[in-house]
Design an enzyme around this catalytic site. Structure first.
Site, PDB file in Angstrom:
ATOM      1  N   TYR A 157       0.842  -1.206   0.000  1.00 40.07           N
ATOM      2  CA  TYR A 157       0.000   0.000   0.000  1.00 40.07           C
ATOM      3  C   TYR A 157       0.877   1.256   0.000  1.00 40.07           C
ATOM      4  O   TYR A 157       0.666   2.194  -0.771  1.00 40.07           O
ATOM      5  CB  TYR A 157      -0.900  -0.023   1.234  1.00 40.07           C
ATOM      6  N   SER A 160       2.405   1.921  -3.290  1.00 42.77           N
ATOM      7  CA  SER A 160       1.428   2.403  -4.285  1.00 42.77           C
ATOM      8  C   SER A 160       1.132   3.888  -4.065  1.00 42.77           C
ATOM      9  O   SER A 160       0.947   4.646  -5.022  1.00 42.77           O
ATOM     10  CB  SER A 160       0.127   1.577  -4.239  1.00 42.77           C
TER      11      SER A 160
END
Ligand SMILES: NC(=O)c1ccc[n+]([C@@H]2O[C@H](COP(=O)([O-])OP(=O)(O)OC[C@H]3O[C@@H](n4cnc5c(N)ncnc54)[C@H](O)[C@@H]3O)[C@@H](O)[C@H]2O)c1
Length: 266
Positions: A157, A160
């Site tokens: 996460y 990203s």
């Protein structure tokens, strides 16, 4: 009102931060396309937005599917007459059930990349040509403070969201000649369904939070990392987005703004 006669698309606009952004834009007069996976919840949100006196439509859209996103831009213009603002808010923290596992799996990396990064690319490919043609537009991408520094509990996460910050800079440079502003917002800690999952992962992987329920992890983290000592709210993010899409921010582009109570002072 500062956004009268403007039309905004908010991806992932049915719930959480996206819904608060949609309501904040509507409170300033913008008509809103609520684009989300779940038609029923998106329709309910669109009705709440219309209660503010603007137009709103709910569109089922998965940002990972280019053909659905393409339809989204066309639908906004067909039903609401124009398109001025794109808020790339849809995001996930991993693949299905990611928080039940102690380590990131390949599917978590793929899901975060597909939705959080390539989902924005899909929306840009479909909608930027419309904005370039009209030589105006405002785009805001939802990043995160997790994109400011690696997070061992959720590296897929975190990486990203770092990509979202970087991609925002490329987009801002690309679109500047067309008078289109592109910025990112990095929310800090907000108690939404997503954080319910994140808290579970921290409790599994970080001894400081071992065995704690997600809400307790959240409260301790707010106390540990936020100088102002309070959590952020979806409304805080909505307020920042309204500023970034307003004329007051006409000379701000390529920036990532932390809304995090001072957790990251850069
Ligand atoms: N909650 C936090 O503390 C926090 C912190 C930093 C950044 N963010 C970011 O803010 C954004 C919103 O987060 P949230 O907490 O409201 O999350 P949430 O899970 O509460 O809501 C996300 C929304 O996006 C939608 N969505 C998910 N995948 C989609 C897809 N493929 N296509 C279209 N819609 C999709 C969901 O249906 C949901 O309505 C995300 O990008 C998230 O990464 C959240």
């Amino acid at each position: 009102m500062i956004l009268d006669n403007q039309v905004a698309i908010v991806t992932g606009g049915a719930t959480g931060i996206g819904k608060a952004i949609a309501l904040a834009l509507a409170a300033e007069g913008a008509d809103i396309v609520v684009a989300d996976l779940n038609k029923k919840i998106a329709t309910k949100t669109a009705a709440e937005i219309e209660a503010l006196g603007v137009k709103s439509i709910a569109v089922v859209c998965d940002v990972t599917k280019p053909w659905m996103v393409k339809k989204l831009g066309a639908t906004a213009i067909e039903k609401l007459g124009r398109l001025d603002i794109l808020i790339n808010n849809a995001g996930v923290a991993g693949g299905p059930g990611w928080y039940e596992h102690a380590r990131s799996r390949e599917e978590d990396w793929i899901a975060c990349y597909e939705v959080n990064v390539k989902g924005i690319f899909n929306c840009i490919e479909a909608i930027a040509p419309i904005m370039k043609e009209q030589r105006s537009g405002k785009i805001v991408n939802l990043a995160s403070i997790a994109g400011r520094e690696g997070r061992p509990a959720l590296p897929h996460y975190s990486a990203s969201k770092a990509a979202v910050i970087n991609y925002t800079q490329s987009l801002a440079a690309d679109m500047a000649p067309y008078d289109i502003n592109v910025n990112a917002v990095c929310p800090g800690l907000l108690w939404t369904p997503m954080w319910g999952q994140v808290g579970q992962r921290y409790a599994q992987t970080n001894p400081d939070y071992a065995e704690m329920p997600a809400r307790e992890v959240f409260d301790k983290m707010v106390a540990d990392i936020i100088p102002l000592g309070r959590e952020q709210t979806p409304e805080d993010i909505g307020d920042c987005v309204v500023f970034l899409v307003s004329e007051d921010a006409r000379n701000i582009t390529g920036q990532a703004i932390n809304v995090d109570g001072g957790a990251f002072m850069r």
